[in-house]
Design a protein around this motif. Sequence first.
Motif, mmCIF file in Angstrom:
data_model
loop_
_atom_site.group_PDB
_atom_site.id
_atom_site.type_symbol
_atom_site.label_atom_id
_atom_site.label_comp_id
_atom_site.label_asym_id
_atom_site.label_seq_id
_atom_site.Cartn_x
_atom_site.Cartn_y
_atom_site.Cartn_z
ATOM 1 N N ALA A 158 0.817 -1.231 0.000
ATOM 2 C CA ALA A 158 0.000 0.000 0.000
ATOM 3 C C ALA A 158 0.847 1.276 0.000
ATOM 4 O O ALA A 158 0.296 2.366 -0.159
ATOM 5 C CB ALA A 158 -0.941 0.001 1.206
ATOM 6 N N VAL A 159 2.168 1.155 0.140
ATOM 7 C CA VAL A 159 3.009 2.362 0.227
ATOM 8 C C VAL A 159 2.749 3.300 -0.960
ATOM 9 O O VAL A 159 2.562 4.501 -0.801
ATOM 10 C CB VAL A 159 4.520 1.977 0.306
ATOM 11 C CG1 VAL A 159 5.415 3.186 0.131
ATOM 12 C CG2 VAL A 159 4.808 1.311 1.653
ATOM 13 N N GLY A 160 2.690 2.697 -2.162
ATOM 14 C CA GLY A 160 2.515 3.500 -3.378
ATOM 15 C C GLY A 160 1.162 4.176 -3.482
ATOM 16 O O GLY A 160 0.963 5.070 -4.313
ATOM 17 N N LEU A 161 0.211 3.771 -2.636
ATOM 18 C CA LEU A 161 -1.132 4.383 -2.682
ATOM 19 C C LEU A 161 -1.165 5.710 -1.914
ATOM 20 O O LEU A 161 -2.198 6.362 -1.844
ATOM 21 C CB LEU A 161 -2.178 3.429 -2.092
ATOM 22 C CG LEU A 161 -2.315 2.069 -2.789
ATOM 23 C CD1 LEU A 161 -3.284 1.174 -2.025
ATOM 24 C CD2 LEU A 161 -2.796 2.244 -4.227
ATOM 25 N N PHE A 162 -0.031 6.079 -1.330
ATOM 26 C CA PHE A 162 0.032 7.326 -0.552
ATOM 27 C C PHE A 162 1.052 8.283 -1.176
ATOM 28 O O PHE A 162 1.689 9.052 -0.477
ATOM 29 C CB PHE A 162 0.406 7.013 0.909
ATOM 30 C CG PHE A 162 -0.668 6.257 1.667
ATOM 31 C CD1 PHE A 162 -1.566 6.920 2.502
ATOM 32 C CD2 PHE A 162 -0.805 4.882 1.536
ATOM 33 C CE1 PHE A 162 -2.557 6.224 3.201
ATOM 34 C CE2 PHE A 162 -1.802 4.174 2.228
ATOM 35 C CZ PHE A 162 -2.674 4.854 3.065
ATOM 36 N N THR A 163 1.220 8.225 -2.504
ATOM 37 C CA THR A 163 2.244 9.052 -3.170
ATOM 38 C C THR A 163 1.617 10.029 -4.171
ATOM 39 O O THR A 163 0.542 9.761 -4.714
ATOM 40 C CB THR A 163 3.223 8.149 -3.961
ATOM 41 O OG1 THR A 163 2.448 7.441 -4.962
ATOM 42 C CG2 THR A 163 3.926 7.144 -3.071
ATOM 43 N N PRO A 164 2.313 11.150 -4.454
ATOM 44 C CA PRO A 164 1.779 12.122 -5.432
ATOM 45 C C PRO A 164 1.555 11.491 -6.801
ATOM 46 O O PRO A 164 0.569 11.804 -7.474
ATOM 47 C CB PRO A 164 2.852 13.212 -5.514
ATOM 48 C CG PRO A 164 3.895 12.886 -4.525
ATOM 49 C CD PRO A 164 3.586 11.585 -3.866
ATOM 50 N N ASP A 165 2.458 10.588 -7.208
ATOM 51 C CA ASP A 165 2.300 9.974 -8.540
ATOM 52 C C ASP A 165 0.977 9.227 -8.636
ATOM 53 O O ASP A 165 0.288 9.276 -9.656
ATOM 54 C CB ASP A 165 3.442 8.978 -8.815
ATOM 55 C CG ASP A 165 4.725 9.707 -9.154
ATOM 56 O OD1 ASP A 165 4.665 10.938 -9.320
ATOM 57 O OD2 ASP A 165 5.767 9.040 -9.214
ATOM 58 N N PHE A 166 0.610 8.536 -7.550
ATOM 59 C CA PHE A 166 -0.644 7.783 -7.567
ATOM 60 C C PHE A 166 -1.834 8.754 -7.649
ATOM 61 O O PHE A 166 -2.748 8.560 -8.463
ATOM 62 C CB PHE A 166 -0.748 6.891 -6.334
ATOM 63 C CG PHE A 166 -2.065 6.169 -6.233
ATOM 64 C CD1 PHE A 166 -2.414 5.189 -7.164
ATOM 65 C CD2 PHE A 166 -2.981 6.474 -5.227
ATOM 66 C CE1 PHE A 166 -3.647 4.536 -7.095
ATOM 67 C CE2 PHE A 166 -4.202 5.823 -5.150
ATOM 68 C CZ PHE A 166 -4.543 4.852 -6.086
ATOM 69 N N TYR A 167 -1.831 9.798 -6.847
ATOM 70 C CA TYR A 167 -2.987 10.717 -6.859
ATOM 71 C C TYR A 167 -3.101 11.458 -8.192
ATOM 72 O O TYR A 167 -4.201 11.785 -8.621
ATOM 73 C CB TYR A 167 -2.922 11.689 -5.675
ATOM 74 C CG TYR A 167 -3.069 10.961 -4.362
ATOM 75 C CD1 TYR A 167 -4.202 10.200 -4.100
ATOM 76 C CD2 TYR A 167 -2.064 10.966 -3.416
ATOM 77 C CE1 TYR A 167 -4.334 9.478 -2.923
ATOM 78 C CE2 TYR A 167 -2.186 10.248 -2.234
ATOM 79 C CZ TYR A 167 -3.316 9.511 -2.000
ATOM 80 O OH TYR A 167 -3.438 8.798 -0.843
ATOM 81 N N LYS A 168 -1.942 11.712 -8.846
ATOM 82 C CA LYS A 168 -1.988 12.331 -10.179
ATOM 83 C C LYS A 168 -2.587 11.346 -11.182
ATOM 84 O O LYS A 168 -3.389 11.715 -12.037
ATOM 85 C CB LYS A 168 -0.584 12.741 -10.626
ATOM 86 C CG LYS A 168 -0.134 14.042 -9.984
ATOM 87 C CD LYS A 168 1.271 14.416 -10.460
ATOM 88 C CE LYS A 168 1.879 15.393 -9.459
ATOM 89 N NZ LYS A 168 3.326 15.253 -9.339
ATOM 90 N N ALA A 169 -2.196 10.077 -11.064
ATOM 91 C CA ALA A 169 -2.738 9.061 -11.978
ATOM 92 C C ALA A 169 -4.244 8.905 -11.749
ATOM 93 O O ALA A 169 -5.008 8.721 -12.711
ATOM 94 C CB ALA A 169 -2.019 7.735 -11.771
ATOM 95 N N VAL A 170 -4.690 9.008 -10.499
ATOM 96 C CA VAL A 170 -6.135 8.913 -10.229
ATOM 97 C C VAL A 170 -6.854 10.097 -10.890
ATOM 98 O O VAL A 170 -7.944 9.932 -11.457
ATOM 99 C CB VAL A 170 -6.437 8.876 -8.706
ATOM 100 C CG1 VAL A 170 -7.936 8.977 -8.457
ATOM 101 C CG2 VAL A 170 -5.900 7.593 -8.079
ATOM 102 N N TYR A 171 -6.217 11.265 -10.866
ATOM 103 C CA TYR A 171 -6.830 12.444 -11.511
ATOM 104 C C TYR A 171 -7.121 12.128 -12.984
ATOM 105 O O TYR A 171 -8.194 12.423 -13.508
ATOM 106 C CB TYR A 171 -5.886 13.653 -11.380
ATOM 107 C CG TYR A 171 -6.464 14.943 -11.889
ATOM 108 C CD1 TYR A 171 -7.104 15.828 -11.026
ATOM 109 C CD2 TYR A 171 -6.401 15.280 -13.244
ATOM 110 C CE1 TYR A 171 -7.658 17.017 -11.494
ATOM 111 C CE2 TYR A 171 -6.951 16.453 -13.726
ATOM 112 C CZ TYR A 171 -7.568 17.327 -12.840
ATOM 113 O OH TYR A 171 -8.136 18.480 -13.309
ATOM 114 N N GLU A 172 -6.164 11.498 -13.635
ATOM 115 C CA GLU A 172 -6.327 11.140 -15.055
ATOM 116 C C GLU A 172 -7.371 10.044 -15.240
ATOM 117 O O GLU A 172 -8.052 9.981 -16.258
ATOM 118 C CB GLU A 172 -4.996 10.633 -15.646
ATOM 119 C CG GLU A 172 -3.846 11.620 -15.574
ATOM 120 C CD GLU A 172 -4.108 12.865 -16.391
ATOM 121 O OE1 GLU A 172 -4.758 12.737 -17.447
ATOM 122 O OE2 GLU A 172 -3.702 13.961 -15.956
ATOM 123 N N CYS A 173 -7.487 9.183 -14.279
ATOM 124 C CA CYS A 173 -8.402 8.036 -14.352
ATOM 125 C C CYS A 173 -9.863 8.500 -14.175
ATOM 126 O O CYS A 173 -10.809 7.835 -14.610
ATOM 127 C CB CYS A 173 -7.972 7.097 -13.223
ATOM 128 S SG CYS A 173 -8.811 5.558 -13.119
#
Length: 277
Positions: free
Chosen positions: A163-178
């Motif tokens: 779950a570490v990667g679910l708390f990173t800026p890259d993940f939240y940016k990817a969710v924005y695109e999703c």
Amino acid sequence: MELWFTENQDENLRFSLKVKETLVVEKTPYQHLAILDTYQFGKILTLDGILQTTEKDEFIYHEMIVHVPLFTHKNPKSVLVVGGGDGGSVREVLKHPSVERVVLAEIDEAVVRNSKKYLPTISQALDDPRVEIMIGDGIKYVNEHKNEFDVVIVDSTDPLGPAVGLFTPDFYKAVYECLKEDGIIVAQTESPFIYGKLINKLSKMFKEIYPITKAYIATIPTYPGSLWTFTMGSKKYDPEEVDINSIPRIDTKYYTPEIHKAAFVLPKFVKDIFDEV
Ligand code: SAM
């Protein structure tokens, strides 16, 4: 002989439940899973010794992580749940008649399999035809899907292991695109007593990416400190501007339109954690 489950909430704080019966213990490729029957909270799911959900208080977490964003969005049709393999969030999502498709992106099939077998009141909706279960890393799934979901719910474990990667800026940016152009993300963002620094970091990340960022709270007895935070990022709709008189009554035990409004009123120390720059 008495048997107790003890979670080390941090190095100085423990939470224990007296166990009636051990139902399953399994070392999965990702984590150590156990489902235990307890006297006080019914059946519980633990991963790596950390309590994920209990039959007795799961409704609070699942109703709040789902209904706040889904009643903020005007017409949620497609919803992605990242994590959430116990099925509680999916069950709540399907209470919304507008929803046509729910994707559950869960990394560990053992969580889904054992929840279906031992936690039917929580996992009951996983076989609904509107549900697609994708076993794999939620980060990869989000990166591979653009402009597809109205609401993304990050129902993750603590920021450890997969779950570490679910708390990173890259993940939240990817969710924005999703998300579609009026999409909403909500994430469980931990206890303000234990993860204050992380919550502040997440709040800053959300504010950099989403035009509207709001935090809300719920009281969950079995989670560390009981006071739990959720962070919402929205492209268009403000959860505090929802006309609560227009929210239809659905079958819930914690969420009500009044709770929707009240949940955004934060105790001062929690507001400070979210607002501190
Ligand atoms: N309500 C819970 C809590 O706050 O403790 C979370 C419950 S749910 C069981 C969390 C799920 O997230 C776990 O089943 C875990 O396998 C899953 N998970 C962790 N990292 C993941 C990732 N990168 N992609 C998809 N699922 C992930």
